[in-house]
Write an enzyme that holds these catalytic residues in place. Structure first.
Site, PDB file in Angstrom:
ATOM      1  N   GLY A   1       8.330  42.267 -17.559  1.00 11.55           N
ATOM      2  CA  GLY A   1       8.223  43.641 -17.183  1.00 11.55           C
ATOM      3  C   GLY A   1       8.770  44.837 -17.676  1.00 11.55           C
ATOM      4  N   ASN A   2       8.824  46.046 -17.658  1.00  7.17           N
ATOM      5  CA  ASN A   2       9.876  47.273 -18.408  1.00  7.17           C
ATOM      6  C   ASN A   2       7.990  48.436 -17.826  1.00  7.17           C
ATOM      7  OD1 ASN A   2       7.005  47.022 -20.289  1.00  7.17           O
ATOM      8  ND2 ASN A   2       8.166  45.333 -20.708  1.00  7.17           N
TER       9      ASN A   2
ATOM     10  N   GLY B   1      14.779  42.793 -22.465  1.00  2.71           N
ATOM     11  CA  GLY B   1      16.005  42.060 -21.928  1.00  2.71           C
ATOM     12  C   GLY B   1      16.245  42.694 -20.762  1.00  2.71           C
TER      13      GLY B   1
ATOM     14  N   SER C   1      10.557  45.618 -25.628  1.00  4.06           N
ATOM     15  CA  SER C   1       9.345  45.613 -27.026  1.00  4.06           C
ATOM     16  C   SER C   1       8.014  45.725 -26.407  1.00  4.06           C
ATOM     17  CB  SER C   1       9.698  43.267 -26.879  1.00  4.06           C
ATOM     18  OG  SER C   1       9.020  43.263 -25.655  1.00  4.06           O
ATOM     19  N   GLU C   2       7.509  46.133 -25.280  1.00  2.00           N
ATOM     20  CA  GLU C   2       6.026  47.249 -25.411  1.00  2.00           C
ATOM     21  C   GLU C   2       6.624  48.263 -24.977  1.00  2.00           C
ATOM     22  OE1 GLU C   2       4.276  44.488 -25.623  1.00  2.00           O
ATOM     23  OE2 GLU C   2       4.724  43.212 -24.065  1.00  2.00           O
TER      24      GLU C   2
ATOM     25  N   HIS D   1       4.937  47.845 -16.214  1.00  2.00           N
ATOM     26  CA  HIS D   1       4.475  46.990 -16.839  1.00  2.00           C
ATOM     27  C   HIS D   1       4.088  45.676 -15.968  1.00  2.00           C
ATOM     28  CE1 HIS D   1       3.236  43.205 -19.590  1.00  2.00           C
ATOM     29  NE2 HIS D   1       4.048  42.875 -19.997  1.00  2.00           N
TER      30      HIS D   1
ATOM     31  N   HIS E   1       4.392  41.242 -14.439  1.00  2.00           N
ATOM     32  CA  HIS E   1       3.604  39.859 -14.541  1.00  2.00           C
ATOM     33  C   HIS E   1       3.294  39.513 -12.680  1.00  2.00           C
ATOM     34  CE1 HIS E   1       5.984  39.233 -18.530  1.00  2.00           C
ATOM     35  NE2 HIS E   1       5.088  40.806 -18.960  1.00  2.00           N
TER      36      HIS E   1
ATOM     37  N   HIS F   1      -0.779  37.108 -19.774  1.00  2.00           N
ATOM     38  CA  HIS F   1       0.342  37.481 -19.617  1.00  2.00           C
ATOM     39  C   HIS F   1       0.479  38.741 -18.884  1.00  2.00           C
ATOM     40  CE1 HIS F   1       2.939  40.735 -21.778  1.00  2.00           C
ATOM     41  NE2 HIS F   1       3.186  40.683 -21.730  1.00  2.00           N
TER      42      HIS F   1
HETATM   43  P1  13P Z   1      11.550  43.827 -22.709  1.00  2.00           P
HETATM   44  O1  13P Z   1      12.449  42.357 -21.662  1.00  2.00           O
HETATM   45  O2  13P Z   1      11.257  43.536 -24.436  1.00  2.00           O
HETATM   46  O3  13P Z   1      10.796  44.781 -21.862  1.00  2.00           O
HETATM   47  O4  13P Z   1       9.744  42.596 -22.268  1.00  2.00           O
HETATM   48  C1  13P Z   1       9.533  42.035 -21.390  1.00  2.00           C
HETATM   49  C2  13P Z   1       7.756  42.119 -21.160  1.00  2.00           C
HETATM   50  O5  13P Z   1       7.164  41.456 -19.981  1.00  2.00           O
HETATM   51  C3  13P Z   1       6.842  41.701 -22.315  1.00  2.00           C
HETATM   52  O6  13P Z   1       5.757  41.600 -22.096  1.00  2.00           O
END
Ligand code: 13P
Length: 194
Positions: free
Chosen positions: A33-34, A49, A77-78, A97, A99, A160
């Site tokens: 998540g982010n 991370g 990364s998102e 975002h 899960h 995802h």
């Molecule tokens: P990050 O740690 O880069 O935010 O990625 C986590 C994630 O949920 C990727 O979809």
């Protein structure tokens, strides 16, 4: 402290509070998540991370609207997915975002969330888009997701998770909670033969 510093601090504290809430509610696990929040012509986003349960002010990265780092370390990364939403919908101020278990189950099975089952969901979520698979953290994922959202406030990402957005952080969070709750109702209804 001037006005822009005050609003920047407000944005950061709202963002940190939202991350911890999502973790406590088990809408994310480990470092999944982010979350991001718009601040004028830039956004604050969680670093890659990061565990959302343990965020600190150092976990936030400031980006311009093209994805260049203005402050902090390595962004989620998102970040492209978050920026695609802000750039498509100028009124949006927050993107979440996650899960969550039920919504991600439906996303894994490429089964849309039927929001017409629940009055609140129909009213506040409308149609939830469902984007086909692309690897997490890629430009392809951001492109596919944004292609599939039109009037939606939320999108399932195949195999995802879920992404929601809102004009305020509260609204984006509420949509995440509501999408997950509605996904649970969908799964329960299905198990009863509906
Ligand atoms: P990050 O740690 O880069 O935010 O990625 C986590 C994630 O949920 C990727 O979809």
């Amino acid at each position: 402290m001037d006005k822009s510093e005050r609003s920047e601090n407000l944005v950061k504290s709202e963002l940190l509070r939202a991350c911890k809430l999502l973790y406590r509610q088990k809408l994310v696990y480990a470092t999944a998540g982010n979350v991001s929040h718009r601040c004028g012509d830039s956004i604050f986003i969680t670093a890659t991370g990061t565990s959302l349960g343990y965020v600190t002010p150092d976990s936030l990265v400031r980006l311009d609207m093209d994805g260049n780092v203005l402050e902090g370390g390595r962004p989620s990364s998102e970040y492209r997915m978050h920026l695609a939403i802000y750039n498509k919908f100028p009124k949006i101020k927050a993107v979440v975002h996650t899960h969550p278990t039920a919504a991600t189950t439906l996303a894994c099975l490429q089964t849309p969330i039927k929001t017409t089952l629940l009055a609140e969901a129909e009213l506040f979520l409308g149609e939830v888009a469902c984007a086909p698979y692309a690897d997490p953290g890629t430009a392809e994922l951001a492109e596919k997701m944004i292609y599939y959202v039109h009037g939606s406030n939320a999108c399932l990402l195949e195999s995802h998770g879920l992404v929601t957005w809102g004009a305020t952080m509260k609204e984006a969070l509420y949509r995440t909670e509501l999408a997950e709750f509605t996904a649970k109702i969908n799964i329960n209804a299905k198990s009863l033969g509906y």
